[in-house]
Enzyme design. Structure first.
Site, PDB file in Angstrom:
ATOM      1  CB  SER A 154      -0.854  -0.008   1.273  1.00  0.00           C
ATOM      2  OG  SER A 154      -1.501   1.232   1.457  1.00  0.00           O
ATOM      3  CE1 TYR A 167      -4.009  -1.838   5.283  1.00  0.00           C
ATOM      4  CE2 TYR A 167      -3.507   0.409   4.617  1.00  0.00           C
ATOM      5  CZ  TYR A 167      -3.851  -0.889   4.291  1.00  0.00           C
ATOM      6  OH  TYR A 167      -4.024  -1.241   2.968  1.00  0.00           O
TER       7      TYR A 167
END
Ligand SMILES: NC(=O)c1ccc[n+]([C@@H]2O[C@H](COP(=O)([O-])OP(=O)(O)OC[C@H]3O[C@@H](n4cnc5c(N)ncnc54)[C@H](OP(=O)(O)O)[C@@H]3O)[C@@H](O)[C@H]2O)c1
Length: 294
Positions: A154, A167
């Site tokens: 990501s 995250y």
């Protein structure tokens, strides 16, 4: 003659190459499964609960790809099941050519207030699950001196956004692991690739928002800043890109003869990486916080 940059998705005997995708019940995982099958691969679509494969099965049927996609149950936090699943695939299909480590979830909130069990849950799925899956597949790729491990990382693996500490930590871990693994495996002809999407329209956003909003109470010292972050995130999610772009990119990487280490996808993500690389950090963080607080 120029070497061919794109490999065929077929073996010498004409059989399809085998791709394995984790978290294939929705989002990037489902679209990538379909795209790889369209591009000529036999795809083993793994998912936590095969009862969730209704949409995938419907789309597979419409695209007439039924014989090229096989669903298998797999929770990536169940390390014993990972070994069994990989062995089953090898027994049935003889090889694994492409592994797409896609399964993931996002835990947000303010770092001070996130309970330890949530940090562990985040790392179990996004990092340890990916490590266990990679370890299980590597021996079969190394022995054949070919294969690609494609990690769905990501932009959060390059830049730690406030409100998404767990995250970001999990995706930074994926990045470090994959950089090291890339250099370990290149001498064996196995390519490790990081795909770094920015914001794309999948269900991961809404799943995370509900949880995040419930997490920060109104009397939290973070509540004003956190609500601004949440508003910014919802706005980003509303204008997010089409996830099919990621599926196309993964299929291109799968067929590429010499894939790069990193593929950053989405306009916003590329701009963020460029900003981080070119601007002094002090300027960059000032711009970012001003944007979030607008
Ligand atoms: N969408 C974005 O903007 C974006 C941006 C950057 C990176 N990513 C990454 O892209 C990947 C896919 O996410 P997505 O956006 O496509 O969201 P998604 O639609 O929510 O897909 C996530 C998938 O992972 C599965 N999963 C969750 N926990 C699992 C576990 N323990 N074992 C196996 N599968 C599990 C989910 O299955 P269930 O249905 O069973 O929960 C689901 O199929 C994730 O790694 C995410 O971090 C997404």
């Amino acid at each position: 003659m120029e070497p061919r940059q794109h490999l065929p998705a077929k073996r010498n005997n004409g059989d399809r190459l085998v791709a394995v995708v984790t978290g294939a019940s929705s989002g990037f995982g489902m679209l990538t499964t379909l795209e790889l099958a369209r591009q000529g691969y036999l795809v083993v679509a793994t998912m936590r609960d095969t009862a969730n494969n209704r949409i995938l099965i419907q789309q597979v049927g419409e695209a007439r790809l039924t014989e090229f996609i096989e669903c298998m149950p797999l929770d990536v936090t169940d390390h014993g099941a990972i070994g069994d699943t990989v062995n089953r695939i090898i027994y049935k299909h003889g090889q694994i050519d492409i592994l797409v480590n896609n399964a993931g979830m996002a835990i947000g909130g303010c770092i001070e207030e996130i309970p330890m069990e949530d940090w562990e849950k985040q790392m179990d799925v996004n990092f340890f699950g990916l490590v266990a899956m990679t370890q299980a597949v590597l021996p079969f790729m190394r022995e054949r001196r070919q294969g690609k491990v494609i990690q769905i990382s990501s932009i959060s693996g390059r830049l730690g956004f406030p409100g998404y500490g767990p995250y970001a930590a999990s995706k930074f871990a994926v990045e470090g692991f994959s950089e090291a693994l890339r250099l370990e495996m290149l001498p064996f002809g196995v390519h490790v690739v990081l795909v770094e999407p920015g914001a794309f329209k999948t269900s991961i956003w809404n799943k995370g928002f509900d949880h995040m909003a419930a997490r920060v109470p109104a009397d939290s010292p973070y509540s004003r800043y956190f609500n601004a972050i949440l508003r910014y995130s919802k706005n980003t999610a509303d204008h997010a890109d089409d996830p099919q772009e990621v599926a196309y990119a993964v299929a291109r990487i799968a067929r590429s003869r010499y894939p790069r280490l990193r593929y950053t996808l989405g306009k916003g993500a590329r701009m963020s990486i460029l900003g981080k690389a070119l601007l002094p950090w002090k300027w960059f963080e000032r711009i970012l916080i001003r944007e979030l607080e607008k």
